[in-house]
Design a protein around this motif. Structure first.
Motif, PDB file in Angstrom:
ATOM      1  N   ALA A 124       0.826  -1.208   0.000  1.00 21.53           N
ATOM      2  CA  ALA A 124       0.000   0.000   0.000  1.00 21.53           C
ATOM      3  C   ALA A 124       0.858   1.253   0.000  1.00 21.53           C
ATOM      4  CB  ALA A 124      -0.940  -0.015   1.203  1.00 21.53           C
ATOM      5  N   LYS A 125       1.888   1.285   0.832  1.00 17.12           N
ATOM      6  CA  LYS A 125       2.747   2.458   0.897  1.00 17.12           C
ATOM      7  C   LYS A 125       3.555   2.625  -0.388  1.00 17.12           C
ATOM      8  CE  LYS A 125       3.404   5.276   3.193  1.00 17.12           C
ATOM      9  NZ  LYS A 125       3.023   6.719   3.089  1.00 17.12           N
ATOM     10  N   LEU A 126       4.113   1.546  -0.888  1.00 19.48           N
ATOM     11  CA  LEU A 126       4.930   1.642  -2.103  1.00 19.48           C
ATOM     12  C   LEU A 126       4.091   2.082  -3.299  1.00 19.48           C
ATOM     13  CD1 LEU A 126       7.159  -1.536  -1.621  1.00 19.48           C
ATOM     14  CD2 LEU A 126       7.878   0.849  -1.396  1.00 19.48           C
ATOM     15  N   GLU A 127       2.902   1.556  -3.423  1.00 23.37           N
ATOM     16  CA  GLU A 127       2.055   1.955  -4.538  1.00 23.37           C
ATOM     17  C   GLU A 127       1.570   3.396  -4.377  1.00 23.37           C
ATOM     18  OE1 GLU A 127      -1.002  -0.777  -5.582  1.00 23.37           O
ATOM     19  OE2 GLU A 127       0.392  -2.447  -5.938  1.00 23.37           O
ATOM     20  N   GLU A 128       1.343   3.823  -3.155  1.00 19.54           N
ATOM     21  CA  GLU A 128       0.977   5.227  -2.892  1.00 19.54           C
ATOM     22  C   GLU A 128       2.058   6.166  -3.405  1.00 19.54           C
ATOM     23  OE1 GLU A 128       1.138   8.052   1.013  1.00 19.54           O
ATOM     24  OE2 GLU A 128       0.153   6.104   1.261  1.00 19.54           O
ATOM     25  N   LEU A 129       3.310   5.718  -3.345  1.00 17.73           N
ATOM     26  CA  LEU A 129       4.439   6.544  -3.763  1.00 17.73           C
ATOM     27  C   LEU A 129       4.836   6.302  -5.223  1.00 17.73           C
ATOM     28  CD1 LEU A 129       6.625   6.104  -0.549  1.00 17.73           C
ATOM     29  CD2 LEU A 129       5.328   8.132  -1.214  1.00 17.73           C
ATOM     30  N   GLY A 130       4.028   5.551  -5.951  1.00 17.69           N
ATOM     31  CA  GLY A 130       4.333   5.278  -7.354  1.00 17.69           C
ATOM     32  C   GLY A 130       5.399   4.233  -7.556  1.00 17.69           C
ATOM     33  N   LEU A 131       5.548   3.336  -6.577  1.00 16.00           N
ATOM     34  CA  LEU A 131       6.600   2.321  -6.633  1.00 16.00           C
ATOM     35  C   LEU A 131       6.009   0.907  -6.728  1.00 16.00           C
ATOM     36  CD1 LEU A 131       8.987   3.805  -3.897  1.00 16.00           C
ATOM     37  CD2 LEU A 131       9.279   3.920  -6.388  1.00 16.00           C
ATOM     38  N   LYS A 132       5.007   0.734  -7.584  1.00 12.01           N
ATOM     39  CA  LYS A 132       4.387  -0.580  -7.740  1.00 12.01           C
ATOM     40  C   LYS A 132       5.405  -1.618  -8.210  1.00 12.01           C
ATOM     41  CE  LYS A 132       0.659  -3.078 -10.123  1.00 12.01           C
ATOM     42  NZ  LYS A 132       1.559  -4.176 -10.541  1.00 12.01           N
ATOM     43  N   ASP A 133       6.296  -1.216  -9.112  1.00 16.01           N
ATOM     44  CA  ASP A 133       7.303  -2.156  -9.611  1.00 16.01           C
ATOM     45  C   ASP A 133       8.213  -2.634  -8.490  1.00 16.01           C
ATOM     46  OD1 ASP A 133       8.253   0.486  -9.428  1.00 16.01           O
ATOM     47  OD2 ASP A 133       9.870   0.104 -10.854  1.00 16.01           O
ATOM     48  N   VAL A 134       8.492  -1.762  -7.542  1.00 20.60           N
ATOM     49  CA  VAL A 134       9.319  -2.136  -6.393  1.00 20.60           C
ATOM     50  C   VAL A 134       8.561  -3.123  -5.502  1.00 20.60           C
ATOM     51  CG1 VAL A 134      10.501  -1.275  -4.332  1.00 20.60           C
ATOM     52  CG2 VAL A 134      10.568   0.046  -6.456  1.00 20.60           C
ATOM     53  N   ALA A 135       7.272  -2.863  -5.289  1.00 23.36           N
ATOM     54  CA  ALA A 135       6.451  -3.785  -4.503  1.00 23.36           C
ATOM     55  C   ALA A 135       6.397  -5.160  -5.168  1.00 23.36           C
ATOM     56  CB  ALA A 135       5.042  -3.224  -4.337  1.00 23.36           C
ATOM     57  N   ASP A 136       6.250  -5.180  -6.490  1.00 23.03           N
ATOM     58  CA  ASP A 136       6.205  -6.453  -7.216  1.00 23.03           C
ATOM     59  C   ASP A 136       7.528  -7.209  -7.073  1.00 23.03           C
ATOM     60  OD1 ASP A 136       3.647  -5.838  -8.047  1.00 23.03           O
ATOM     61  OD2 ASP A 136       4.252  -5.137 -10.037  1.00 23.03           O
ATOM     62  N   GLU A 137       8.625  -6.471  -7.112  1.00 20.78           N
ATOM     63  CA  GLU A 137       9.938  -7.098  -7.002  1.00 20.78           C
ATOM     64  C   GLU A 137      10.128  -7.713  -5.609  1.00 20.78           C
ATOM     65  OE1 GLU A 137      13.717  -8.381  -8.196  1.00 20.78           O
ATOM     66  OE2 GLU A 137      12.033  -7.590  -9.368  1.00 20.78           O
ATOM     67  N   LEU A 138       9.721  -6.975  -4.560  1.00 27.80           N
ATOM     68  CA  LEU A 138       9.818  -7.525  -3.213  1.00 27.80           C
ATOM     69  C   LEU A 138       8.911  -8.742  -3.041  1.00 27.80           C
ATOM     70  CD1 LEU A 138       9.916  -4.296  -0.976  1.00 27.80           C
ATOM     71  CD2 LEU A 138      11.809  -5.797  -1.563  1.00 27.80           C
ATOM     72  N   ALA A 139       7.741  -8.682  -3.635  1.00 30.85           N
ATOM     73  CA  ALA A 139       6.821  -9.810  -3.549  1.00 30.85           C
ATOM     74  C   ALA A 139       7.415 -11.040  -4.230  1.00 30.85           C
ATOM     75  CB  ALA A 139       5.491  -9.451  -4.187  1.00 30.85           C
ATOM     76  N   SER A 140       8.130 -10.835  -5.325  1.00 30.35           N
ATOM     77  CA  SER A 140       8.703 -11.964  -6.080  1.00 30.35           C
ATOM     78  C   SER A 140       9.780 -12.696  -5.291  1.00 30.35           C
ATOM     79  CB  SER A 140       9.274 -11.469  -7.406  1.00 30.35           C
ATOM     80  OG  SER A 140      10.471 -10.728  -7.202  1.00 30.35           O
ATOM     81  N   VAL A 141      10.390 -12.027  -4.310  1.00 26.84           N
ATOM     82  CA  VAL A 141      11.426 -12.687  -3.498  1.00 26.84           C
ATOM     83  C   VAL A 141      10.931 -12.951  -2.064  1.00 26.84           C
ATOM     84  CG1 VAL A 141      13.348 -11.782  -4.840  1.00 26.84           C
ATOM     85  CG2 VAL A 141      12.459 -10.431  -2.917  1.00 26.84           C
ATOM     86  N   GLY A 142       9.613 -12.830  -1.866  1.00 23.78           N
ATOM     87  CA  GLY A 142       9.023 -13.163  -0.576  1.00 23.78           C
ATOM     88  C   GLY A 142       9.319 -12.178   0.525  1.00 23.78           C
ATOM     89  N   LYS A 143       9.517 -10.909   0.164  1.00 29.23           N
ATOM     90  CA  LYS A 143       9.864  -9.907   1.168  1.00 29.23           C
ATOM     91  C   LYS A 143       8.903  -8.728   1.167  1.00 29.23           C
ATOM     92  CE  LYS A 143      14.726 -11.165   1.318  1.00 29.23           C
ATOM     93  NZ  LYS A 143      16.128 -10.728   1.126  1.00 29.23           N
ATOM     94  N   LEU A 144       7.643  -9.037   0.888  1.00 26.68           N
ATOM     95  CA  LEU A 144       6.598  -8.042   0.986  1.00 26.68           C
ATOM     96  C   LEU A 144       5.597  -8.525   2.026  1.00 26.68           C
ATOM     97  CD1 LEU A 144       5.760  -5.335  -0.477  1.00 26.68           C
ATOM     98  CD2 LEU A 144       4.095  -6.738  -1.721  1.00 26.68           C
ATOM     99  N   PRO A 145       5.404  -7.757   3.118  1.00 22.97           N
ATOM    100  CA  PRO A 145       4.513  -8.259   4.193  1.00 22.97           C
ATOM    101  C   PRO A 145       3.060  -8.318   3.731  1.00 22.97           C
ATOM    102  CG  PRO A 145       5.145  -5.974   4.573  1.00 22.97           C
ATOM    103  CD  PRO A 145       5.970  -6.454   3.409  1.00 22.97           C
TER     104      PRO A 145
END
Length: 257
Positions: free
Chosen positions: A236-257
């Motif tokens: 939610a915070k990353l996408e609020e800041l326009g960083l959806k790609d960063v959120a997706d990358e963290l999710a891909s390595v299991g590091k997105l809560p």
């Protein structure tokens, strides 16, 4: 060679080989604030929390913590006065609210280092003449004048927050950073520390109350919009800041809560 790998690895290496190695390690932990980077005096909770959540000594470019003479400027930005969060006189130290100072300074540090503007001309009291002018109005006006881009105060402040969150995401992905890593060396929680050198030689501060510091971290993560248990940025915070790609990358390595 341990000589080329920084003070932390140097101390660890020789701490195991010298007769006085344990004393060397103890001295190192007291003179270095966190993570093996050069000692820089911590006399307030704001910079202590900044130290704990960064990867290197941040204080060279965040003197905003040192403004005891300008409580009205702090209040203008919704921050507590310096006297509340200093740790020189513990009878006056208030842990609540220090998280706001740390987040504000971190975002502004990222911003001013990116513009770039002078460290000593970009502290909280700088250009303080509200409502016509304050530091953030100045930064926005300066950027617009130099680049021709129309970036208002809120957008520019968000840019600083975006940079800090991106840095945090990099720490999480590449360095496996978690809440447990967001701490100081143990002596800072166990006894008063005396500054050994520099302009603050002889100044005594602390100790920091570890339980209250952990509660301070809780409030800091909540203010940041991060997960309190891990210290990781949320989608939610990353996408609020326009960083959806960063959120997706963290999710891909299991590091997105």
């Amino acid at each position: 060679s341990p000589y080329a790998e920084g003070a932390a690895r140097f101390t660890e290496y020789f701490g195991k080989k010298l007769v006085s190695g344990e004393k060397l390690v103890d001295l190192y932990k007291e003179l270095y604030t966190a993570y093996g980077y050069a000692f820089h005096h911590v006399d307030n909770l704001g910079s202590a929390l900044h130290w704990a959540t960064d990867t290197r000594d941040p204080v060279d470019s965040c003197h905003e913590y040192k403004n005891p003479s300008a409580p009205e400027a702090n209040e203008h930005f919704g921050l507590p006065p310096y006297d509340n969060y200093q740790i020189i006189n513990l009878s006056k130290t208030i842990y609540e609210g220090a998280e706001r100072v740390t987040a504000w300074v971190q975002d502004n540090q990222c911003l001013k280092n990116s513009l770039p503007v002078c460290e000593f001309w970009s502290m909280i009291p700088s250009f303080y003449n509200p409502p016509q002018m304050d530091l953030r109005i100045f930064e926005s006006s300066l950027l617009s004048a130099v680049t021709g881009l129309d970036v208002d105060v809120d957008k520019l402040a968000m840019a600083g927050e975006r940079i800090w969150n991106l840095r945090r995401a990099i720490m999480v992905k590449r360095e496996n950073r978690t809440r447990e890593n967001d701490t100081l060396n143990e002596p800072y929680f166990k006894k008063a520390i005396t500054c050994p050198a520099g302009s603050a030689t002889g100044l005594v501060n602390g100790p920091i109350d570890k339980a209250k510091f952990e509660a301070l971290k809780d409030r800091y993560y909540e203010l940041r919009g991060w997960d309190v248990n891990t210290g990781w940025p949320t989608r939610a915070k990353l996408e609020e800041l326009g960083l959806k790609d960063v959120a997706d990358e963290l999710a891909s390595v299991g590091k997105l809560p």
